[in-house]
Scaffold this active site. Sequence first.
Site, PDB file in Angstrom:
ATOM      1  N   ASP A 118       0.831  -1.205   0.000  1.00 42.21           N
ATOM      2  CA  ASP A 118       0.000   0.000   0.000  1.00 42.21           C
ATOM      3  C   ASP A 118       0.861   1.249   0.000  1.00 42.21           C
ATOM      4  O   ASP A 118       0.555   2.222  -0.675  1.00 42.21           O
ATOM      5  CB  ASP A 118      -0.912   0.002   1.222  1.00 42.21           C
ATOM      6  CG  ASP A 118      -1.790   1.248   1.257  1.00 42.21           C
ATOM      7  OD1 ASP A 118      -2.632   1.389   0.354  1.00 42.21           O
ATOM      8  OD2 ASP A 118      -1.616   2.078   2.168  1.00 42.21           O
ATOM      9  N   LYS A 151       0.791   4.300  -2.474  1.00 45.44           N
ATOM     10  CA  LYS A 151       0.600   5.683  -2.042  1.00 45.44           C
ATOM     11  C   LYS A 151       1.789   6.552  -2.411  1.00 45.44           C
ATOM     12  O   LYS A 151       1.644   7.732  -2.718  1.00 45.44           O
ATOM     13  CB  LYS A 151       0.386   5.743  -0.528  1.00 45.44           C
ATOM     14  CG  LYS A 151      -0.810   4.918  -0.030  1.00 45.44           C
ATOM     15  CD  LYS A 151      -2.110   5.342  -0.638  1.00 45.44           C
ATOM     16  CE  LYS A 151      -3.272   4.556  -0.061  1.00 45.44           C
ATOM     17  NZ  LYS A 151      -4.540   4.881  -0.705  1.00 45.44           N
TER      18      LYS A 151
END
Length: 922
Positions: A775, A779
């Site tokens: 993740d 991001k």
Amino acid sequence: MATTQPSFAVSPASSNPIRFGCFAPQCFVRVSKPPCYRRRLVSTTSFQRKIGGGGGGLIRCELPDFHLSATATTVAGVTTENAVQIPKGEMWSVHKFGGTCVGNSQRIRNVAEVIINDNSERKLVVVSAMSKVTDMMYDLIRKAQSRDDSYLSALEAVLEKHRLTARDLLDGDDLASFLSHLHDDISNLKAMLRAIYIAGHASESFSDFVAGHGELWSAQMLSYVVRKTGLECKWMDTRDVLIVNPTSSNQVDPDFGESEKRLDKWFSLNPSKIIIATGFIASTPQNIPTTLKRDGSDFSAAIIGALLRARQVTIWTDVDGVYSADPRKVNEAVILKTLSYQEAWEMSYFGANVLHPRTIIPVMRYNIPIVIRNIFNLSAPGTIICQPPEDDCDLKLTTPVKGFATIDNLALINVEGTGMAGVPGTASDIFGAVKDVGANVIMISQASSEHSICFAVPEKEVNAVSEALRSRFSEALKAGRLSQIEVIPNCSILAAVGQKMASTPGVSCTLFSALAKANINVRAISQGCSEYNVTVVIKREDSVKALRAVHSRFFLSRTTLAVGIIGPGLIGATLLDQLRDQAGVLKEEFNIDLRVLGITSSKTMLLSEIGIDLSRWRELLNEKGTEANLDKFTQQVHGNHFIPNTVLVDCTADSGIASNYYGWLRKGIHVITPNKKANSGPLDQYLKLRDLQRKSYTHYFYEATVGAGLPIISTLRGLLETGDKILRIEGICSGTLSYLFNNFVGDRSFSEVVAEAKKAGFTEPDPRDDLSGTDVARKVNRVIILARESGLKLDLSDLPIRSLVPEPLKGCASAEEFMEKLPQYDGDLAKERLEAENSGEVLRYVGVVDAVNQKGTVELRRYKKDHPFAQMAGSDNIIAFTTTRYKDHPLIVRGPGAGAQVTAGGIFSDMLRLASYLGAPS
């Protein structure tokens, strides 16, 4: 002395006088004339022809070249000197009703009602033939001169059409009288057509005589209907009144002096407050029937209006008024409340469906307004054509361009050569050659260097013009004084018309900007010194698109966008709902019109020519959706030319969709997206996209790729464009990790906070996806994008990423096993937190771009408790820009960095920014 005019009669086959020479089988044509009348003949041809069948009779026909004098009503005892003059002035209102207005019996009744309800003191009504009748009459002539026997059945159809209409409208003596005249006219026409059949030819005079009968019949029927209401009403055959001089250009010039005299004479014998007059037809000074040519009934009304000095002339049609553009091509064309005479003149010349091009001339002389109204919509006020006062405030507040028109099927001829410069007579020779072949020049443009002259002609005439020019300038071409005579086919003309264009700066700039932004190339330009119009030549295939582009720019909301939404998932659906809620406000208050013409998911797509009803888009997608096809989707949204500017909004995270951006931008399609794949993917692709964006008029906006709805990209660009230098960018770009470390305080363990976040739905189903860097890497794409926007050439692989998943737990078989074992490793992070707290600091998981050293990292860092990163709450994102200007105190952008509402809001904001770039008010 009594004025008696000639008549022509046919015997013995018919005892009915006709108004023109007639030649029928088994008869001689007899011309009877009073002694005082000298027959006017240009030339005469006598011939004898043996007709087979029947008695095999021999026919002798004296066939003039159809320059015979026509019959006019015998006026006994009335001379020009003692005729009672018709009253003139504002007591008269003139109405003209077109063919569709009198197309059937009910419509004729409607017209009669309009006449009755007009409270003017005196009324003169000009009528066309019933709908399609003029075409039927010309068809009779074509069939007769081609010796097609079906002209007889076609004539019978004309008879039946009027007979049925009369029987529905009239009764008693009125019906009998009309039908008697109708049958007489049909008999005479049959004889005339027979003569044309025999000769195999019809002169213009004969054709005009035949074609004008439709107006005679409609005028008589309407006059009977008005009289049935008890009102005084007479009908006028305008061949007895209107005198015109034919010109060499297939036009006619009214003889106002003679027409006024004849109008006075006619009125002396037929005084009435309501006059129904025939449109389209007139006579020459030699009393030969003629016409005002096709669509000439408007001209008839204008001439009569000028003769009467009428208060106004109302042209009744089947449209609500004059449109700002052809409504068949531009759905958003608006009805113009007013037009000046000059504007109407220009628009009619360039093909706008306004008026007969010469209708304006007679009424201009006496400042008589023309009103265009719809017989089928009496509530519509229509369009007033008049001379506006100099201080007309309303005109000052409206757009300087009143309307647009196009002429298609043209070719551009370019005559070019260095030998043209400074040589007198070159232009005269060029256009002399054009005149010799009878071609019509629509537009002329010449470079000030005199190196070239180009002009537009109808495409059907271009070959003849080209050959004539090559023949005329053969020696100049051989000697090299002319380098080429080039023909550019498949062209159209686009004209912008407006009286207020004169001396208004920026009109041409706006026009050409709209064309450029719609990717329309201009081949030639022309503007007269009056500045009432600007004319451009474009490709024919671009005609409709160009018309819609300029009309949208000047007339609709300042910016109209065709929108295609790709990916109606959580973010896409939220965006569609936001567009639904704001569309009305944007159009009404901000002049921005966003039309969603397509919605597509990976499986189903919904398309519309005019715009999808966003209040029902989910229902429509399910019920009317078709199989998704991205190429077809793109072509439909961009290629229908309904709206000149197209934007595709990619709400997916699909790299395959992102791979289309470059091709879309090259086609002139704007792209807006929250999809990070294009900007954080291979560096060469990103640089290629940015280079294309800088070189074209198409825009690529992606604010929502970094911080959802936060203005991060725009802030960065603002810094760079004003000359600031980026030193460092730091950011907390993961809402999940922001939440974890904002709550990893006091005695709480890291595993406890992770479990809480998982229960609240802040993490992926398997929290390792958030903690392992998967993740974070996703991001950190945001940081990569910001780095690239800052000028750094970094790839994701250049960023070292710290994983928060303990090495022994990476192999756990399930999320449950991972969560069960995670507490065993709380000590490591607890130790780091304690060290930070002892130093008055907090832990934050951040992405860092070091612009000075050209590198980046993703790591767990410590910040003082007074640092903005230490004061975060919940799942907010934060970006800090350290620049030469903001070196001691970084520029901070902070707020919700995730969620459907804020992400959709960020996309929406980009759409409004695009609208502003394209011309919407900011």
